[in-house]
Scaffold this active site. Structure first.
Site, mmCIF file in Angstrom:
data_model
loop_
_atom_site.group_PDB
_atom_site.id
_atom_site.type_symbol
_atom_site.label_atom_id
_atom_site.label_comp_id
_atom_site.label_asym_id
_atom_site.label_seq_id
_atom_site.Cartn_x
_atom_site.Cartn_y
_atom_site.Cartn_z
ATOM 1 N N ARG A 215 4.134 4.735 -6.235
ATOM 2 C CA ARG A 215 5.087 5.202 -6.985
ATOM 3 C C ARG A 215 4.741 6.578 -7.488
ATOM 4 N NH1 ARG A 215 3.790 0.435 -9.330
ATOM 5 N NH2 ARG A 215 2.835 1.313 -11.020
ATOM 6 N N ARG B 51 -3.621 3.948 -2.098
ATOM 7 C CA ARG B 51 -3.070 2.828 -1.880
ATOM 8 C C ARG B 51 -2.262 3.219 -0.678
ATOM 9 N NH1 ARG B 51 0.312 0.496 -7.303
ATOM 10 N NH2 ARG B 51 -1.585 -0.433 -8.459
ATOM 11 N N GLU C 244 -2.396 10.804 21.796
ATOM 12 C CA GLU C 244 -2.184 11.623 23.093
ATOM 13 C C GLU C 244 -0.830 11.705 23.637
ATOM 14 O OE1 GLU C 244 -6.204 9.296 23.156
ATOM 15 O OE2 GLU C 244 -4.280 9.210 22.161
ATOM 16 N N SER D 135 -4.834 -3.002 -21.623
ATOM 17 C CA SER D 135 -5.323 -2.214 -20.434
ATOM 18 C C SER D 135 -4.558 -1.090 -20.083
ATOM 19 C CB SER D 135 -5.813 -2.991 -19.394
ATOM 20 O OG SER D 135 -4.356 -3.510 -18.750
ATOM 21 N N CYS E 80 -8.015 5.489 24.904
ATOM 22 C CA CYS E 80 -7.964 3.901 25.598
ATOM 23 C C CYS E 80 -7.913 3.890 27.255
ATOM 24 C CB CYS E 80 -6.950 3.346 24.884
ATOM 25 S SG CYS E 80 -5.175 3.889 25.277
#
Length: 371
Positions: A214, A191, A59, A175, A82
């Site tokens: 990355r 991420r 705001e 992997s 708030c």
């Protein structure tokens, strides 16, 4: 001033405000990611979203851009403004002082310091308040903040990059890479939208991952890296430890971890978080997430390994599972994406509903939400 906006206009402007709010995901914790659009006579005169670290608020940013044009305008705010004094004055005061005529919000802020007080203050000042516009969409965008306020822990997304038969590595431990570049690029974006990325000690030991962002131009949005290692039996000289002073690194360990290991990790600049063990000597995952929530985290992306994934699912702590499935078969001697749980009856299996699927290059992304 023209008549108040129609429902169609309200939804259109609120949708734009939600788009602004999404820019703050992964950067606003412990505050919610909020967007604000100020509209006068059908024209947008101010835009804002929560800034890094949670301040300034949306705001404040939008009102500064609108200037005198805010008087008599409508403010579309993606969460109740708030109403309490923190490091900055309440946003309700700023809206009132700017002469805003109407405020539209999708949902009430469950934070007990606000929770209806913001709307009451605005109405007491003669400002019309509309609540409920795109409530489901706003709640989905801020599910992390809402979960932390209501449950004391962050929203947790479990990411699994796997083969067709649910394996994450060959029998020899290879992997990289099961999924293709498109899927991996999206994981880096995930991420950037998270407050923290979480892995277990097995993954940290086997892969020595950086857990940074990355290849997508968002290196400045690196999340906190959290490694669960009950005994801190990881080498501090690894990539995570070597970068602890440049990218925040938190190590979760048990109370009985040897002092020498704690000191070695503290010397890297890492933050150590003590969490109790369960009866089986593993870290208490519920206590772990409560500790992360107490430190202000709202959205956590867990990237493995299989043991941590199994524990989070079994304890009902994996709110969402996102799978990236590649078109290859590794076989039963490969490493499973989710470790053994000892489940005997299908009726006891945790269940998830499918939210959506997308094709990413040669891989399939599926998003599942806990029932």
């Amino acid at each position: 001033m023209k008549d108040p906006a129609s429902r169609v206009d309200d939804e259109s402007f609120m949708r734009s405000a939600l788009t602004l709010a999404a820019r703050a995901l992964g950067r606003s914790a412990p505050n919610p990611a909020v967007g604000c659009l100020i509209v006068r006579d059908g024209r947008v005169v101010g835009r804002g979203w929560t800034q890094p670290g949670g301040r300034p608020h949306a705001e404040t940013m939008a009102l500064a851009q609108a200037g005198p044009a805010a008087r008599g305008a409508t403010a579309y705010v993606t969460l109740e403004p708030c109403a309490h004094h923190g490091r900055t004055p309440p946003c309700t005061d700023a809206l009132i002082a700017a002469g805003i005529a109407r405020v539209a919000i999708p949902l009430v802020d469950p934070d007990p310091r606000v929770s209806g007080r913001g709307m009451a203050m605005l109405e007491a000042a003669g400002i019309a308040v509309t609540c409920g516009c795109l409530e489901a969409e706003a709640a989905a965008l801020n599910r992390g903040f809402l979960t932390r306020i209501r449950s004391g822990r962050p929203w947790l997304v479990l990411k699994l990059a796997q083969s067709l038969d649910g394996r994450i590595a060959t029998a020899a431990g290879e992997s990289r890479w099961i999924t293709g570049v498109e899927a991996r690029r999206e994981v880096h974006l995930a991420r950037a939208l998270a407050d923290a990325v979480l892995v277990g000690t097995g993954t940290a030991r086997a892969d020595d991952p950086m857990l940074d962002i990355r290849g997508i131009g968002l290196a400045q949005a690196n999340p906190v890296r959290v490694i669960v290692s009950a005994d801190l039996d990881l080498p501090p000289a690894g990539r995570a430890g070597a970068s602890a002073r440049s990218i925040p690194l938190w190590l979760v360990h048990a109370p009985d971890t040897p002092a020498a290991r704690r000191e070695a990790w503290e010397a890297t600049g890492a933050t150590l978080i003590e969490v109790p063990r369960r009866a089986d000597r593993r870290i208490d995952l519920g206590a772990l997430l409560a500790a992360l929530g107490a430190r202000g985290l709202t959205r956590v992306l867990c990237e493995g390994g299989g043991g941590l994934a199994a524990g989070l699912i079994a304890e009902g702590l994996a709110d969402e599972i996102v799978t990236y499935t590649a078109g290859l078969v590794i076989g039963g001697d490969g490493t499973p994406a989710v470790a053994a749980t000892g489940l005997a009856r299908l009726a006891d299996a945790p269940r998830y509903r499918l939210v959506g699927t997308r094709i990413l290059g040669a891989d399939l992304r599926a998003e599942w939400r806990r029932l």
